[in-house]
Design a protein around this motif. Structure first.
Motif, PDB file in Angstrom:
ATOM      1  N   LYS A 114      21.312   3.804  -2.015  1.00  0.00           N
ATOM      2  CA  LYS A 114      21.703   5.114  -2.554  1.00  0.00           C
ATOM      3  C   LYS A 114      20.557   6.118  -2.424  1.00  0.00           C
ATOM      4  O   LYS A 114      20.763   7.255  -1.991  1.00  0.00           O
ATOM      5  N   ARG A 115      19.359   5.683  -2.773  1.00  0.00           N
ATOM      6  CA  ARG A 115      18.188   6.567  -2.689  1.00  0.00           C
ATOM      7  C   ARG A 115      17.925   6.993  -1.241  1.00  0.00           C
ATOM      8  O   ARG A 115      17.571   8.147  -0.994  1.00  0.00           O
ATOM      9  N   SER A 116      18.123   6.082  -0.300  1.00  0.00           N
ATOM     10  CA  SER A 116      17.973   6.418   1.118  1.00  0.00           C
ATOM     11  C   SER A 116      18.995   7.472   1.527  1.00  0.00           C
ATOM     12  O   SER A 116      18.682   8.412   2.249  1.00  0.00           O
ATOM     13  N   ILE A 136      15.233   9.634  11.342  1.00  0.00           N
ATOM     14  CA  ILE A 136      14.620   8.490  10.664  1.00  0.00           C
ATOM     15  C   ILE A 136      15.729   7.557  10.187  1.00  0.00           C
ATOM     16  O   ILE A 136      16.648   7.973   9.484  1.00  0.00           O
ATOM     17  N   PHE A 137      15.608   6.296  10.597  1.00  0.00           N
ATOM     18  CA  PHE A 137      16.523   5.255  10.154  1.00  0.00           C
ATOM     19  C   PHE A 137      15.751   4.318   9.236  1.00  0.00           C
ATOM     20  O   PHE A 137      14.707   3.807   9.622  1.00  0.00           O
ATOM     21  N   MET A 138      16.235   4.128   8.021  1.00  0.00           N
ATOM     22  CA  MET A 138      15.631   3.171   7.106  1.00  0.00           C
ATOM     23  C   MET A 138      16.119   1.797   7.546  1.00  0.00           C
ATOM     24  O   MET A 138      17.325   1.537   7.547  1.00  0.00           O
ATOM     25  N   LYS A 148      16.790  13.631   2.413  1.00  0.00           N
ATOM     26  CA  LYS A 148      17.197  14.544   3.489  1.00  0.00           C
ATOM     27  C   LYS A 148      16.689  14.131   4.865  1.00  0.00           C
ATOM     28  O   LYS A 148      17.202  14.610   5.874  1.00  0.00           O
ATOM     29  N   TYR A 149      15.713  13.254   4.928  1.00  0.00           N
ATOM     30  CA  TYR A 149      15.172  12.846   6.221  1.00  0.00           C
ATOM     31  C   TYR A 149      15.835  11.592   6.790  1.00  0.00           C
ATOM     32  O   TYR A 149      15.739  11.331   7.981  1.00  0.00           O
ATOM     33  N   ILE A 150      16.476  10.814   5.943  1.00  0.00           N
ATOM     34  CA  ILE A 150      17.077   9.561   6.395  1.00  0.00           C
ATOM     35  C   ILE A 150      18.431   9.836   7.048  1.00  0.00           C
ATOM     36  O   ILE A 150      19.333  10.368   6.425  1.00  0.00           O
ATOM     37  N   LEU A 175       0.809  -1.224   0.000  1.00  0.00           N
ATOM     38  CA  LEU A 175       0.000   0.000   0.000  1.00  0.00           C
ATOM     39  C   LEU A 175       0.839   1.270   0.000  1.00  0.00           C
ATOM     40  O   LEU A 175       0.696   2.105  -0.866  1.00  0.00           O
ATOM     41  N   MET A 176       1.719   1.445   0.979  1.00  0.00           N
ATOM     42  CA  MET A 176       2.602   2.608   1.028  1.00  0.00           C
ATOM     43  C   MET A 176       3.978   2.126   1.485  1.00  0.00           C
ATOM     44  O   MET A 176       4.137   1.651   2.603  1.00  0.00           O
ATOM     45  N   ASN A 177       4.974   2.240   0.600  1.00  0.00           N
ATOM     46  CA  ASN A 177       6.317   1.786   0.984  1.00  0.00           C
ATOM     47  C   ASN A 177       7.057   2.905   1.730  1.00  0.00           C
ATOM     48  O   ASN A 177       6.522   3.996   1.940  1.00  0.00           O
ATOM     49  N   GLY A 178       8.276   2.636   2.115  1.00  0.00           N
ATOM     50  CA  GLY A 178       9.048   3.602   2.889  1.00  0.00           C
ATOM     51  C   GLY A 178       9.284   4.911   2.158  1.00  0.00           C
ATOM     52  O   GLY A 178       9.201   5.991   2.752  1.00  0.00           O
ATOM     53  N   PHE A 179       9.577   4.853   0.868  1.00  0.00           N
ATOM     54  CA  PHE A 179       9.807   6.083   0.107  1.00  0.00           C
ATOM     55  C   PHE A 179       8.515   6.891  -0.065  1.00  0.00           C
ATOM     56  O   PHE A 179       8.535   8.121  -0.028  1.00  0.00           O
ATOM     57  N   GLU A 180       7.388   6.199  -0.229  1.00  0.00           N
ATOM     58  CA  GLU A 180       6.101   6.897  -0.313  1.00  0.00           C
ATOM     59  C   GLU A 180       5.761   7.552   1.025  1.00  0.00           C
ATOM     60  O   GLU A 180       5.228   8.669   1.065  1.00  0.00           O
ATOM     61  N   PHE A 181       6.100   6.860   2.125  1.00  0.00           N
ATOM     62  CA  PHE A 181       5.930   7.459   3.453  1.00  0.00           C
ATOM     63  C   PHE A 181       6.719   8.767   3.542  1.00  0.00           C
ATOM     64  O   PHE A 181       6.220   9.788   4.024  1.00  0.00           O
TER      65      PHE A 181
END
Length: 127
Positions: free
Chosen positions: A101-103, A88-90, A107-109, A65-71
């Motif tokens: 890389k995307r994580s 925020i820790f992924m 800027k929030y990770i 439904l909503m993945n981490g990047f969508e969150f």
């Protein structure tokens, strides 16, 4: 080891991962309160309405439904005062270098952590 965190939010759709991660967080006294949400959408709604004000978030990447990047996209829309002091820790089992890389570019990770979360990792986060 108490980090001074008041509220830790764990967002992961996997019950077993949540159980294990919560136990590790509790045994290390990582935060005063640990809240588990199995849905990223429910977690963002709770942050938006103020019912959860986390100091730190452990966010899974691969969820339905909503993945981490969508969150994170929804998180970006929140008022700044609702997120300015939150780390925020992924926390993911993904080995895909694109995800890492995307994580790192978000800027929030604060950091990408490979599952499972361990006592040793928590100690490194506190150092």
């Amino acid at each position: 080891m108490f980090n001074g965190y008041k509220t830790c939010l764990l967002i992961d759709d996997n019950y077993i991962d949540n159980f294990v991660t919560r136990r590790i967080l509790e045994s290390s006294n990582f935060a005063e309160k640990i809240i588990v949400q199995q849905s990223a959408a429910a977690a963002i709604d709770a942050i938006r309405d103020g019912s959860i004000r986390p100091d730190v978030i452990f966010l899974d990447l691969r969820m339905p439904l909503m993945n981490g990047f969508e969150f994170l996209q929804e998180y970006d829309k929140l008022k700044e005062q609702d997120k300015s002091a939150t780390k925020i820790f992924m926390l993911s089992s993904s080995l895909d270098p694109v995800d890492v890389k995307r994580s790192g570019q978000n800027k929030y990770i604060t950091q990408f952590i490979h599952k499972p979360l361990t006592q040793k990792i928590l100690e490194e986060l506190s150092a």
